[in-house]
Design an enzyme around this catalytic site. Structure first.
Site, PDB file in Angstrom:
ATOM      1  N   LYS A 112       0.818  -1.212   0.000  1.00 56.02           N
ATOM      2  CA  LYS A 112       0.000   0.000   0.000  1.00 56.02           C
ATOM      3  C   LYS A 112       0.856   1.268   0.000  1.00 56.02           C
ATOM      4  O   LYS A 112       0.393   2.323  -0.395  1.00 56.02           O
ATOM      5  CB  LYS A 112      -0.961  -0.018   1.184  1.00 56.02           C
ATOM      6  CG  LYS A 112      -2.025  -1.112   1.012  1.00 56.02           C
ATOM      7  CD  LYS A 112      -3.060  -1.092   2.111  1.00 56.02           C
ATOM      8  CE  LYS A 112      -4.189  -2.070   1.837  1.00 56.02           C
ATOM      9  NZ  LYS A 112      -3.799  -3.487   2.028  1.00 56.02           N
TER      10      LYS A 112
HETATM   11  C1  LIG Z   1      -4.434  -4.559   1.413  1.00 56.32           C
HETATM   12  C2  LIG Z   1      -3.660  -5.820   1.307  1.00 56.32           C
HETATM   13  C3  LIG Z   1      -4.046  -6.852   0.401  1.00 56.32           C
HETATM   14  C4  LIG Z   1      -5.299  -6.753  -0.449  1.00 56.32           C
HETATM   15  O1  LIG Z   1      -5.218  -5.767  -1.456  1.00 56.32           O
HETATM   16  P1  LIG Z   1      -6.530  -5.281  -2.212  1.00 56.32           P
HETATM   17  O2  LIG Z   1      -6.096  -4.154  -3.085  1.00 56.32           O
HETATM   18  O3  LIG Z   1      -7.501  -4.864  -1.153  1.00 56.32           O
HETATM   19  O4  LIG Z   1      -7.046  -6.446  -3.006  1.00 56.32           O
HETATM   20  C5  LIG Z   1      -3.241  -7.962   0.305  1.00 56.32           C
HETATM   21  N1  LIG Z   1      -2.130  -8.107   1.074  1.00 56.32           N
HETATM   22  C6  LIG Z   1      -1.742  -7.161   1.968  1.00 56.32           C
HETATM   23  C7  LIG Z   1      -0.531  -7.390   2.787  1.00 56.32           C
HETATM   24  C8  LIG Z   1      -2.488  -5.992   2.112  1.00 56.32           C
HETATM   25  O5  LIG Z   1      -2.089  -5.052   2.987  1.00 56.32           O
END
Ligand SMILES: *Cc1c(COP(=O)(O)O)cnc(C)c1O
Length: 457
Positions: A112
């Site tokens: 993210k």
């Molecule tokens: C947010 C997150 C996901 C999922 O991502 P999306 O965009 O919501 O599908 C997967 N793995 C980790 C470690 C995350 O922080």
């Protein structure tokens, strides 16, 4: 570039306004009116670029009307300068045809950061023109909140308020939110669950009186600018592995469908791609949709991969919009149907189109732990539980494949230790995380208390 709502009932906006709006006023999600197209020759010419230079080429068609070229290049360079790997998003080989794309070298050790480090700078620049203070408000079960805090902290005229359920995040996640020492950061420990936090936030966003007094902004995964930033690493990985001449498949640990939707966009922009694997844990709404053509909500189960514990995948609406021939009236209708019945059914044509590009696998906790153990034994590599779901699901893919490594193993140390017997170490820049001083602010599970807090900022 102009942005339209998937439900057709909100004004068309430019990049800046779409980013600041988050959700569209009609409850829909903003999508670009058209997608920039990259020919094979153009893609081949991008092969030698470093990550920030590539990011500029991919992002400029979406955002160039909001920022000058030097300003956009500078923000992109700054966003990724804090990543602790020279390659920004390095590939690691797991097996002959299987690579991991490590997306966890940013400040909070999860993918993210790729979107939120940039979004903080883009928002700061976009708000500089309007002046006045804005408040970024969000709820988190862990990863989003820490990444949002580290992306938005210390930005001019922006306060960041994140609600998290007290006692229900991991220690690493909480400490990343509470130890910044930054006066613009307000991590609020709510006596309640993640759903309570989300309800409080939603309540604030729909309070017209409050919003006249406090300028609220949303940075959750439906914000278009986040999806946009994530398109870049699909190009980057595919180029490193021989695109456009070679076609690569991707396995993506999926929750809200934001990350994998960015992969779909890369494909629609011209990047040759094999299949996109929707890798989920027991919360398998998308796996069931692929199998049956019916998108039906179910209760959320807690798993070892908490960032994928979701009931409905909000960004899926953006894909539905394309699968329905970009018919916004139809999307408004089926999303309403979904809201009342908890279910919607794809037409046979839409279902077939979905299955032509996507595959899906649901992986339970036991299999996730077994995968972590197996990968450690065969390749001496520690997977975090989210990435392990992706690696397991990737078994079903053929040819050259890349699994997105979405978090660093040290972000979920208990699961890693349980699976492998090894306690993963935090990277050097976070090695002292457990010694840093925490600032814990408690908030009752009460809308009025949140309103008062926001008014006093
Ligand atoms: C947010 C997150 C996901 C999922 O991502 P999306 O965009 O919501 O599908 C997967 N793995 C980790 C470690 C995350 O922080």
């Amino acid at each position: 570039m102009r942005y339209i709502s998937t439900r057709g009932g909100a004004p068309t906006l430019d990049f800046r306004a779409a980013m600041l709006a988050g959700l569209a006023a009609d409850g829909g999600l903003y999508v670009p009116e058209t997608l920039p197209q990259f020919s094979p020759a153009r893609i081949a010419a991008l092969a030698a670029l470093d990550y920030p230079s590539l990011a500029y080429e991919i992002i400029a068609p979406f955002a160039a009307d909001a920022f000058s070229e030097p300003a956009l290049r500078a923000m992109i360079a700054k966003a990724y300068a804090g990543f602790r790997h020279q390659a920004t998003a390095p590939l690691v080989q797991l097996d002959t045809n299987h690579f991991l794309l490590e997306l966890f070298h940013g400040p909070t050790l999860a993918f993210k950061d790729f979107a939120l480090q940039l979004l903080g700078l883009l928002m700061e620049a976009a708000l500089a023109e309007t002046g006045g203070k804005s408040v970024v408000l969000g709820a988190t079960s862990g990863d989003t909140g820490s990444a949002a805090i580290h992306g938005l902290r210390g930005k001019k005229n922006i306060e960041i308020v994140i609600l998290y359920p007290a006692g229900r995040t991991s220690d690493v996640q909480r400490r990343q939110m509470t130890t910044t020492g930054d006066p613009t950061v307000h991590a609020l420990a709510v006596a309640g669950t993640f759903d309570d936090c989300q309800a409080l936030v939603k309540d604030a966003f729909t309070d017209a009186a409050l919003r006249r007094e406090v300028k609220l902004l949303a940075v959750n995964s439906i914000n278009w600018a986040r999806v946009m930033a994530q398109i870049v690493y699909y190009f980057y990985a595919a180029l490193a592995l021989g695109a456009p001449a070679r076609r690569v498949s991707f396995s993506v640990p999926t929750g809200n469908f934001g990350d994998i939707f960015a992969g779909y966009l890369a494909r629609q922009m011209g990047l040759p791609m094999g299949m996109l694997m929707i890798a989920s844990n027991r919360n398998d709404i998308l796996t069931r949709t692929l199998a049956t053509g019916e998108y039906r909500a179910a209760g959320v189960a807690a798993t070892l991969s908490p960032s994928m514990d979701i009931q409905v995948a909000s960004n899926f609406e953006r894909l539905l919009f394309d699968l329905c021939g970009r018919d916004a009236g139809r999307i408004a209708q089926i999303m309403q149907e979904f809201k009342t019945t908890g279910s919607l059914t794809l037409t046979p044509a839409a279902h077939a189109m979905l299955r032509s590009m996507f595959a899906a696998q649901a992986v339970d906790d036991k299999t996730t732990l077994a995968q972590m153990k197996a990968t450690y034994e065969t390749s001496s590599y520690l997977l975090d539980p989210h990435t392990a779901v992706g690696v397991k699901a990737a078994e079903e893919l053929e040819g050259m494949k890349v699994t997105l490594a979405t978090a660093h193993p040290a972000k979920f140390p208990e699961a890693v230790q349980q699976a492998t017997g090894v306690m993963p170490k935090l990277p050097p820049h976070l090695a002292d995380l457990y010694e840093r001083e925490e600032r814990i602010i408690s908030l009752p599970n009460d809308g009025q208390a949140l309103r008062e807090y926001l008014r006093e900022l």
